[in-house]
Design an enzyme around this catalytic site. Structure first.
Site, PDB file in Angstrom:
ATOM      1  CG  ASP A 151     -14.771 -74.553 -44.981  1.00 53.50           C
ATOM      2  OD1 ASP A 151     -15.733 -75.162 -44.521  1.00 53.50           O
ATOM      3  OD2 ASP A 151     -14.878 -73.522 -45.676  1.00 53.50           O
ATOM      4  N   GLY A 209     -10.850 -77.669 -48.094  1.00 46.80           N
ATOM      5  CA  GLY A 209      -9.668 -78.516 -48.298  1.00 46.80           C
ATOM      6  C   GLY A 209      -8.620 -77.856 -49.193  1.00 46.80           C
ATOM      7  CB  THR A 231      -5.772 -74.073 -46.796  1.00 45.24           C
ATOM      8  OG1 THR A 231      -6.708 -73.020 -47.004  1.00 45.24           O
ATOM      9  CG2 THR A 231      -4.500 -73.506 -46.180  1.00 45.24           C
ATOM     10  CG  LEU A 232      -4.574 -78.837 -44.672  1.00 48.26           C
ATOM     11  CD1 LEU A 232      -5.108 -79.963 -43.812  1.00 48.26           C
ATOM     12  CD2 LEU A 232      -3.104 -78.605 -44.341  1.00 48.26           C
TER      13      LEU A 232
HETATM   14  P1  IMP Z   1     -10.176 -74.319 -46.634  1.00 45.13           P
HETATM   15  O1  IMP Z   1      -9.036 -73.921 -47.503  1.00 45.13           O
HETATM   16  O2  IMP Z   1     -11.505 -74.024 -47.264  1.00 45.13           O
HETATM   17  O3  IMP Z   1     -10.099 -75.755 -46.146  1.00 45.13           O
HETATM   18  O4  IMP Z   1     -10.212 -73.372 -45.392  1.00 45.13           O
HETATM   19  C1  IMP Z   1      -9.198 -73.264 -44.548  1.00 45.13           C
HETATM   20  C2  IMP Z   1      -9.183 -71.914 -43.834  1.00 45.13           C
HETATM   21  O5  IMP Z   1     -10.422 -71.191 -43.904  1.00 45.13           O
HETATM   22  C3  IMP Z   1      -8.963 -72.157 -42.373  1.00 45.13           C
HETATM   23  O6  IMP Z   1      -7.588 -72.253 -42.075  1.00 45.13           O
HETATM   24  C4  IMP Z   1      -9.623 -70.968 -41.725  1.00 45.13           C
HETATM   25  O7  IMP Z   1      -8.731 -69.869 -41.617  1.00 45.13           O
HETATM   26  C5  IMP Z   1     -10.750 -70.601 -42.649  1.00 45.13           C
HETATM   27  N1  IMP Z   1     -12.042 -71.154 -42.170  1.00 45.13           N
HETATM   28  C6  IMP Z   1     -12.739 -72.182 -42.675  1.00 45.13           C
HETATM   29  N2  IMP Z   1     -13.859 -72.438 -41.973  1.00 45.13           N
HETATM   30  C7  IMP Z   1     -13.857 -71.541 -40.964  1.00 45.13           C
HETATM   31  C8  IMP Z   1     -14.758 -71.299 -39.863  1.00 45.13           C
HETATM   32  O8  IMP Z   1     -15.779 -71.973 -39.638  1.00 45.13           O
HETATM   33  N3  IMP Z   1     -14.412 -70.270 -39.035  1.00 45.13           N
HETATM   34  C9  IMP Z   1     -13.288 -69.503 -39.201  1.00 45.13           C
HETATM   35  N4  IMP Z   1     -12.434 -69.700 -40.216  1.00 45.13           N
HETATM   36  C10 IMP Z   1     -12.711 -70.713 -41.088  1.00 45.13           C
END
Ligand code: IMP
Ligand code: MG
Length: 174
Positions: free
Chosen positions: A101, A103, A105-106
């Site tokens: 989403d 980014g 986390t990665l």
């Molecule tokens: P990021 O760190 O924003 O890239 O988000 C990563 C984490 O957010 C994912 O591993 C999900 O657990 C959670 N997440 C992001 N988008 C969604 C969604 O549309 N539905 C459910 N969980 C989400």
């Protein structure tokens, strides 16, 4: 407030795409082995299905990071809640995520893993929402690129619900 779930990716499409990803990974790592680092809880279903379709030797381990709490918006702060049990030194690591989403986390995980002397590190995600990106991440394997919507199922939750749905659906708040 209640919500309804609209199907976005049915089970057979997910199944077909995961098979393709497994074939691709098996080809890319021919003669080697891979260490799948599956990020809990969201990537558990995808990661296990993927592992079943990889034909080179596979080691599986799990890591849990902090997520959104009960909301649908990223805080940008990532923490390790449960670390891997196994060392990754000298391994061909593939970090397996449910969805990218913002980014964050990665991006965070790639930094953590760099210090652990893996032989190689690649990223694999079931879903990618590029419209929402706040930090750049290099993804090697992507299941599906989807539009900006909050999705559930196949491991993904909304307030800890719907992880068990065998398809990916969009949450529509009534
Ligand atoms: P990021 O760190 O924003 O890239 O988000 C990563 C984490 O957010 C994912 O591993 C999900 O657990 C959670 N997440 C992001 N988008 C969604 C969604 O549309 N539905 C459910 N969980 C989400
Ligand atoms: Mg979550």
């Amino acid at each position: 407030m209640s919500e309804t779930i609209r199907v976005m990716l049915p089970e057979d499409e997910l199944d077909k795409r995961i098979t393709e990803l497994g074939e691709q990974i098996s080809k890319d790592y021919e003669g080697e082995s891979v260490f799948l680092c599956i990020i809990l809880k969201g990537a558990a279903f995808f990661g296990c299905e993927l592992a079943k379709r990889i034909t080179v030797p596979v080691t599986i381990d799990f890591m849990a990071t902090s997520s959104y709490g009960s909301g649908t918006v990223s805080t940008g702060e990532v923490q390790i809640k449960k670390d891997l049990d196994l060392p990754i030194e000298g391994k061909n690591v593939i970090i397996v995520e449910d969805i990218i989403d913002s980014g964050h986390t990665l991006n965070f995980l790639s930094k953590v893993f760099k210090d652990r002397k893996a032989k190689s590190i690649r990223m694999c995600t079931m879903l990618d929402k590029p419209d929402r990106r706040e930090v750049d991440v290099d993804v090697d394997y992507t299941g599906f690129t989807i539009p900006d919507a909050f999705v559930v199922g196949y491991g993904l939750d909304y307030d800890q619900k719907y992880r068990n749905l065998p398809y990916i659906g969009v949450v529509e708040l009534d």
